[in-house]
Design an enzyme around this catalytic site. Structure first.
Site, PDB file in Angstrom:
ATOM      1  N   ARG A  88     -21.350 -82.930 -18.180  1.00 58.59           N
ATOM      2  CA  ARG A  88     -20.253 -82.553 -19.086  1.00 58.59           C
ATOM      3  C   ARG A  88     -18.898 -82.717 -18.383  1.00 58.59           C
ATOM      4  O   ARG A  88     -18.158 -83.653 -18.654  1.00 58.59           O
ATOM      5  CB  ARG A  88     -20.464 -81.101 -19.559  1.00 58.59           C
ATOM      6  CG  ARG A  88     -19.580 -80.682 -20.730  1.00 58.59           C
ATOM      7  CD  ARG A  88     -18.167 -80.312 -20.347  1.00 58.59           C
ATOM      8  NE  ARG A  88     -18.079 -79.199 -19.408  1.00 58.59           N
ATOM      9  CZ  ARG A  88     -16.938 -78.812 -18.865  1.00 58.59           C
ATOM     10  NH1 ARG A  88     -15.796 -79.415 -19.165  1.00 58.59           N
ATOM     11  NH2 ARG A  88     -16.916 -77.821 -17.982  1.00 58.59           N
ATOM     12  N   ASP A  89     -18.596 -81.847 -17.456  1.00 58.42           N
ATOM     13  CA  ASP A  89     -17.276 -81.895 -16.814  1.00 58.42           C
ATOM     14  C   ASP A  89     -17.135 -83.181 -16.005  1.00 58.42           C
ATOM     15  O   ASP A  89     -16.047 -83.747 -15.891  1.00 58.42           O
ATOM     16  CB  ASP A  89     -17.115 -80.672 -15.897  1.00 58.42           C
ATOM     17  CG  ASP A  89     -15.659 -80.307 -15.646  1.00 58.42           C
ATOM     18  OD1 ASP A  89     -14.771 -81.102 -16.011  1.00 58.42           O
ATOM     19  OD2 ASP A  89     -15.406 -79.226 -15.084  1.00 58.42           O
ATOM     20  N   HIS A 118     -15.723 -71.991 -10.406  1.00 54.06           N
ATOM     21  CA  HIS A 118     -15.718 -73.374 -10.933  1.00 54.06           C
ATOM     22  C   HIS A 118     -14.481 -74.052 -10.345  1.00 54.06           C
ATOM     23  O   HIS A 118     -13.398 -74.013 -10.925  1.00 54.06           O
ATOM     24  CB  HIS A 118     -15.665 -73.300 -12.464  1.00 54.06           C
ATOM     25  CG  HIS A 118     -15.580 -74.621 -13.151  1.00 54.06           C
ATOM     26  ND1 HIS A 118     -16.620 -75.161 -13.879  1.00 54.06           N
ATOM     27  CD2 HIS A 118     -14.583 -75.531 -13.251  1.00 54.06           C
ATOM     28  CE1 HIS A 118     -16.263 -76.318 -14.391  1.00 54.06           C
ATOM     29  NE2 HIS A 118     -15.023 -76.570 -14.035  1.00 54.06           N
ATOM     30  N   HIS A 162     -12.333 -77.200  -8.788  1.00 53.39           N
ATOM     31  CA  HIS A 162     -12.124 -78.640  -8.639  1.00 53.39           C
ATOM     32  C   HIS A 162     -11.552 -78.899  -7.247  1.00 53.39           C
ATOM     33  O   HIS A 162     -10.994 -78.003  -6.611  1.00 53.39           O
ATOM     34  CB  HIS A 162     -11.204 -79.156  -9.758  1.00 53.39           C
ATOM     35  CG  HIS A 162     -11.892 -79.204 -11.093  1.00 53.39           C
ATOM     36  ND1 HIS A 162     -12.253 -80.385 -11.694  1.00 53.39           N
ATOM     37  CD2 HIS A 162     -12.324 -78.222 -11.922  1.00 53.39           C
ATOM     38  CE1 HIS A 162     -12.858 -80.116 -12.850  1.00 53.39           C
ATOM     39  NE2 HIS A 162     -12.920 -78.806 -13.011  1.00 53.39           N
ATOM     40  N   CYS A 172     -10.557 -82.647 -16.058  1.00 56.88           N
ATOM     41  CA  CYS A 172     -10.290 -82.367 -17.465  1.00 56.88           C
ATOM     42  C   CYS A 172      -9.245 -83.353 -17.978  1.00 56.88           C
ATOM     43  O   CYS A 172      -8.191 -83.509 -17.370  1.00 56.88           O
ATOM     44  CB  CYS A 172      -9.789 -80.933 -17.614  1.00 56.88           C
ATOM     45  SG  CYS A 172      -9.297 -80.552 -19.296  1.00 56.88           S
ATOM     46  N   ASN A 198     -14.797 -82.320  -9.833  1.00 60.69           N
ATOM     47  CA  ASN A 198     -15.343 -81.012  -9.472  1.00 60.69           C
ATOM     48  C   ASN A 198     -15.802 -81.102  -8.028  1.00 60.69           C
ATOM     49  O   ASN A 198     -16.054 -82.192  -7.513  1.00 60.69           O
ATOM     50  CB  ASN A 198     -16.583 -80.710 -10.322  1.00 60.69           C
ATOM     51  CG  ASN A 198     -16.249 -80.424 -11.755  1.00 60.69           C
ATOM     52  OD1 ASN A 198     -15.976 -81.333 -12.520  1.00 60.69           O
ATOM     53  ND2 ASN A 198     -16.257 -79.162 -12.108  1.00 60.69           N
TER      54      ASN A 198
END
Ligand code: HMG
Ligand code: MG
Length: 299
Positions: free
Chosen positions: A15-16, A207, A209, A240, A249
């Site tokens: 996803r990310d 979370h 980055h 993002c 990430n």
């Protein structure tokens, strides 16, 4: 506080990791990636998002991905759902868990989900309600916890406030997103000193980055506070689309290398994970971002 003896890694690569990629991968490629990740020992995989295809074209086929993947028992396959429409599609696709995503910065909230923080929280209410009816756990993300691409520094108190609201609304876990990776160990301490007044550490995830190369040291700092859930993306993919300058990430294999060295249990197999990094590299026709995977693939 002592380091946790076990850490749960939430793999957000599908996803990310992929959402910011210009090259749209086929459903087959995404499914192959998720199925291979499922063989590594990971127990939480964020496999897609049910957002507007105009906003994030790469995620437009998440329903098909969920329908085609081979669900391995013991693994939670989750997806982002910003509103009821997203949750309804996610339920139809058989997701195990969903996530709502808010922010501690007004400007980022507008750019990312086209509404104010307070409007976003109102929008999440029916999502949490319907998810509860279906016994689907809901994770709450808070973005920009250590900086915003539009507003600069963000006060830890603003993060704590949104985090507490999401927890009170029924999110079972709060994932603190350093969306643009500007955090440092000092900022991580200031953040956790404040947020952990309101959120139990067992319900907190990191979370981070890695834009400024600080993610691992920030994670180490979070581990010192007892945070035992870490989000990462295989091969260091990600970013993002609504946070300019946000690079990948933190890479799952880099996190795993550090945790293995610290004697922290994850049950994730490094060799199998590196095979996934290799696959991703082939799919995207470029070398992995992570140090561990680059070293492995160059040998
Ligand atoms: P909007 O334009 O305000 O929504 O977008 P709307 O309700 O006015 O609807 C506009 C159109 O979107 C309509 O279609 C809706 O049907 C459609 P049209 O009539 O124009 O054809 N629509 C949807 N389609 C599919 N799925 C849906 C959906 N909802 C509406 N769920 C919206 C509001 C939230 C939908 C939009 O802004 C959006 O999709 N944003 C998502 C942005 C995004 O995914 N960002 C990346 C994830 S967040 C992140 O990466 C940070 C994180 O990793 C943590 C960190 O690092 O900090 C989590
Ligand atoms: Mg992110």
């Amino acid at each position: 506080m002592a380091f946790p003896s076990t850490v749960s890694i939430v793999e957000v690569g599908p996803r990310d990791g992929l959402q910011n990629e210009k090259q749209i991968l086929s459903v087959d490629d995404k499914v192959a990636l998720i199925n291979l990740l499922s063989e590594t020992g990971l127990t939480r995989i964020e496999a897609g998002s049910f957002v507007s295809p105009k906003w994030v074209p790469q995620m437009a086929d998440s329903g098909n991905v969920f329908n085609a993947l081979t669900k391995k028992p013991g693994i939670q396959y989750s997806a982002l759902t910003p509103n009821l429409k997203g949750l309804e599609a996610a339920l139809e696709a058989g997701v195990d868990e969903v996530a709502v995503f808010g922010a501690a910065s007004e400007s980022f909230s507008q750019k990312n989900i086209n509404c104010t923080i307070s409007e976003s929280l109102q929008r999440f209410e029916p999502v949490l309600e319907l998810a509860k009816q279906h016994s689907i756990p809901v994770r709450g993300y808070v973005s920009c916890v250590m900086g915003c691409p539009y507003e600069g520094e963000i006060a830890p108190s603003a993060v704590a406030q949104v985090s507490k609201t999401l927890l009170d609304m029924g999110c079972y876990e709060i994932s603190l997103g350093d969306t643009i990776g500007t955090g440092t160990p000092g900022a991580t301490k200031a953040l956790l000193d404040e947020v952990l007044k309101y959120i139990p550490v067992a319900k907190t995830a990191a979370h981070f980055h890695d834009t400024y190369g600080q993610a691992l040291v920030n994670l180490y700092t979070a581990l010192e506070y007892g945070v035992a859930t870490i989000d990462s993306a295989v091969s260091g993919l990600g970013g993002c689309p609504y946070a300019k300058g946000a690079s990948g990430n933190v890479a799952t294999e880099d996190v795993l290398y550090m945790l293995n060295g610290m004697g922290v249990t994850t049950n994730v197999d490094m060799n199998k994970l590196l095979e996934v990094a290799k696959l991703v590299s082939t799919m995207l026709s470029r070398p992995p971002v992570s140090k561990v995977a680059s070293t492995y693939l160059s040998q």
